[in-house]
Motif scaffolding. Structure first.
Motif, short mmCIF file in Angstrom:
data_model
loop_
_atom_site.label_atom_id
_atom_site.label_comp_id
_atom_site.label_asym_id
_atom_site.label_seq_id
_atom_site.Cartn_x
_atom_site.Cartn_y
_atom_site.Cartn_z
N THR A 161 -42.62 19.58 -19.04
CA THR A 161 -41.31 19.94 -18.48
C THR A 161 -40.28 20.11 -19.59
OG1 THR A 161 -41.80 18.73 -16.43
CG2 THR A 161 -39.48 19.20 -16.91
N VAL A 162 -40.33 19.24 -20.58
CA VAL A 162 -39.40 19.33 -21.70
C VAL A 162 -39.56 20.67 -22.42
CG1 VAL A 162 -38.82 18.40 -23.98
CG2 VAL A 162 -39.20 16.85 -22.04
N ARG A 163 -40.82 21.04 -22.70
CA ARG A 163 -41.07 22.32 -23.39
C ARG A 163 -40.60 23.50 -22.55
NH1 ARG A 163 -45.95 19.77 -24.75
NH2 ARG A 163 -47.04 20.91 -23.08
N ALA A 164 -40.81 23.40 -21.24
CA ALA A 164 -40.42 24.49 -20.34
C ALA A 164 -38.88 24.64 -20.34
CB ALA A 164 -40.91 24.20 -18.92
N ILE A 165 -38.17 23.54 -20.32
CA ILE A 165 -36.71 23.58 -20.35
C ILE A 165 -36.23 24.18 -21.67
CG2 ILE A 165 -34.62 22.15 -20.51
CD1 ILE A 165 -35.89 20.29 -18.43
N GLN A 166 -36.79 23.73 -22.77
CA GLN A 166 -36.39 24.23 -24.09
C GLN A 166 -36.64 25.74 -24.21
OE1 GLN A 166 -38.83 21.61 -26.45
NE2 GLN A 166 -37.15 20.13 -26.77
N GLU A 167 -37.80 26.19 -23.70
CA GLU A 167 -38.13 27.61 -23.77
C GLU A 167 -37.17 28.45 -22.93
OE1 GLU A 167 -42.16 27.82 -22.52
OE2 GLU A 167 -42.98 26.92 -24.37
N LYS A 168 -36.83 27.96 -21.75
CA LYS A 168 -35.94 28.72 -20.86
C LYS A 168 -34.52 28.77 -21.44
CE LYS A 168 -38.43 28.10 -16.53
NZ LYS A 168 -39.68 27.54 -17.13
N VAL A 169 -34.09 27.70 -22.05
CA VAL A 169 -32.77 27.71 -22.69
C VAL A 169 -32.74 28.74 -23.80
CG1 VAL A 169 -31.21 26.38 -24.17
CG2 VAL A 169 -32.17 25.33 -22.11
N SER A 170 -33.81 28.80 -24.60
CA SER A 170 -33.90 29.79 -25.69
C SER A 170 -33.88 31.21 -25.13
CB SER A 170 -35.17 29.56 -26.51
OG SER A 170 -35.14 28.29 -27.15
N GLN A 171 -34.58 31.43 -24.02
CA GLN A 171 -34.60 32.77 -23.40
C GLN A 171 -33.21 33.17 -22.91
OE1 GLN A 171 -38.39 31.85 -20.89
NE2 GLN A 171 -38.26 34.09 -20.98
N ILE A 172 -32.51 32.22 -22.29
CA ILE A 172 -31.16 32.50 -21.78
C ILE A 172 -30.23 32.88 -22.93
CG2 ILE A 172 -29.11 31.41 -20.75
CD1 ILE A 172 -31.07 29.81 -18.96
N GLU A 173 -30.32 32.16 -24.03
CA GLU A 173 -29.48 32.46 -25.19
C GLU A 173 -29.84 33.81 -25.80
OE1 GLU A 173 -28.22 28.03 -26.80
OE2 GLU A 173 -30.00 28.99 -27.65
N LEU A 174 -31.14 34.13 -25.82
CA LEU A 174 -31.60 35.40 -26.38
C LEU A 174 -31.12 36.58 -25.54
CD1 LEU A 174 -33.33 36.87 -28.51
CD2 LEU A 174 -35.29 36.63 -26.94
N VAL A 175 -31.25 36.47 -24.24
CA VAL A 175 -30.86 37.57 -23.34
C VAL A 175 -29.34 37.75 -23.31
CG1 VAL A 175 -30.85 38.37 -20.95
CG2 VAL A 175 -32.91 37.32 -21.91
N SER A 176 -28.61 36.66 -23.28
CA SER A 176 -27.14 36.74 -23.16
C SER A 176 -26.45 36.96 -24.50
CB SER A 176 -26.60 35.46 -22.52
OG SER A 176 -26.80 34.35 -23.39
N GLY A 177 -27.10 36.53 -25.56
CA GLY A 177 -26.46 36.61 -26.87
C GLY A 177 -25.37 35.57 -27.05
N LYS A 178 -25.40 34.53 -26.22
CA LYS A 178 -24.38 33.47 -26.28
C LYS A 178 -25.05 32.10 -26.26
CE LYS A 178 -20.93 36.07 -23.58
NZ LYS A 178 -20.09 36.01 -22.34
#
Length: 331
Positions: A161-178
């Motif tokens: 679950t920790v890895r999944a959360i970290q990966e999704k946070v990284s994806q959100i930052e990559l897509v939004s640029g913020k």
């Protein structure tokens, strides 16, 4: 006469302060009423669950939106600010759920932080620019948990679950640029607080908080308008000017009745010194009287006219004592 004038000055100062406080207290009462109206609107909404979108298991999603907007509006009303949160111009099935200060917001109240982030990414994939222009709200307890995970404080979460959360946070930052914290922000509510069996208690808690905040604001207004040393000095200064003016006018009028017109150049040096000394004494007497009357009206709760009379009487007694002492010495 000078003491009466000082009393009038002090009474005006006290009255102005009381009037200013009354105006601010009335405005704060109105602000509180507006805040409660916003909460009443929320209560009417949750009071008709049949009209809320979704099944009994998903209705909390729209409930969370209504709580968010109502509480934010109530807080703004209480602070006497223009409410920033609104449903105005937003359809119930639009890409955004509400707007805050003109910014589109999509609310995601999903059970579990990882699942909530998954829904955020799905929404960002469907509405390509939303993550760049708008923001997402998730339950504040889940948001806090995600931030702790990013700091390395994983608690009882599994490694998966920790890895999944970290990966999704990284994806959100990559897509939004913020940064994640700019794109995904905490709601005013936790996931549990907006469930149908809990939300009425949640609303009650918010209302109680608003009442306490309002009392604090009203107390602050009262304290800000209490009698103070600074205002007392100001009142004494004003009374000094009035006392000087009264003494000057009285002395000049007395000289005029003696046949001396100051505007015609009839005053001698001695006359000017006499007038000047009288004016200075009048200013000093006015300042003393003004300060004493201010203290009596605000500390002893004495009306200004009675306070003025009290000061005059005290001065008279002092003069009488002084005169008696002088006679005693001479005899």
């Amino acid at each position: 006469m000078a003491d009466q004038a000082a009393g009038i000055v002090v009474d005006a100062v006290n009255s102005a302060r009381a009037a200013a406080e009354a105006i601010l207290q009335v405005a704060q009462d109105k602000a509180f009423d507006n805040a409660m109206d916003a909460m009443d609107t929320l209560r009417r909404f949750i009071g008709e669950p049949g009209k809320i979108l979704g099944t009994m298991e998903t209705k909390h999603g729209e409930v969370a939106e209504q709580v968010e907007v109502a509480v934010r509006r109530a807080r703004d009303f209480l602070a006497q600010m223009m409410p920033g949160a609104t449903f105005e111009g937003v359809g119930r099935t639009a890409p955004m759920d509400y707007r805050i200060d003109g910014i589109d917001v999509q609310s995601k109240f999903i059970n579990g932080a990882n699942s909530g982030l998954k829904h955020v990414l799905e929404h960002m994939d469907k509405y390509k620019d939303f993550g760049k222009d708008g923001i997402y709200h998730i339950p504040k307890d889940q948001h806090a948990q995600i931030l702790e995970v990013l700091k390395g404080n994983t608690g009882e979460l599994s490694d998966k679950t920790v890895r999944a959360i970290q990966e999704k946070v990284s994806q959100i930052e990559l897509v939004s640029g913020k940064p994640f914290s700019e794109v995904v922000q905490p709601s005013v509510s936790t996931y549990g607080e907006v469930q149908l069996g809990k939300v009425e208690q949640t609303v009650g808690n918010h209302e109680q908080d608003l009442k306490q905040q309002n009392e604090t604001l009203k107390d602050h207004i009262r304290i800000e308008h209490e009698a103070s040393l600074a205002e007392g000095l100001k009142a004494a200064g004003s009374a000094a000017m009035v006392g000087a003016a009264v003494s000057l006018t009285t002395k000049v009028w007395k000289k005029y009745r003696e046949g001396k017109n100051m505007f015609a150049g009839d005053f001698s040096r001695e006359d000017w010194e006499d007038v000047g000394l009288s004016t200075v004494k009048g200013a000093a007497g006015g300042a003393i009287a003004g300060g004493a009357i201010y203290a009596l009206t605000n500390c002893a709760e004495m009306a200004a006219p009675f306070a003025g009379a009290f000061v005059s009487a005290a001065k008279g007694m002092r003069s009488a004592e002084k005169s008696g002492s002088q006679r005693f010495v001479k005899s």
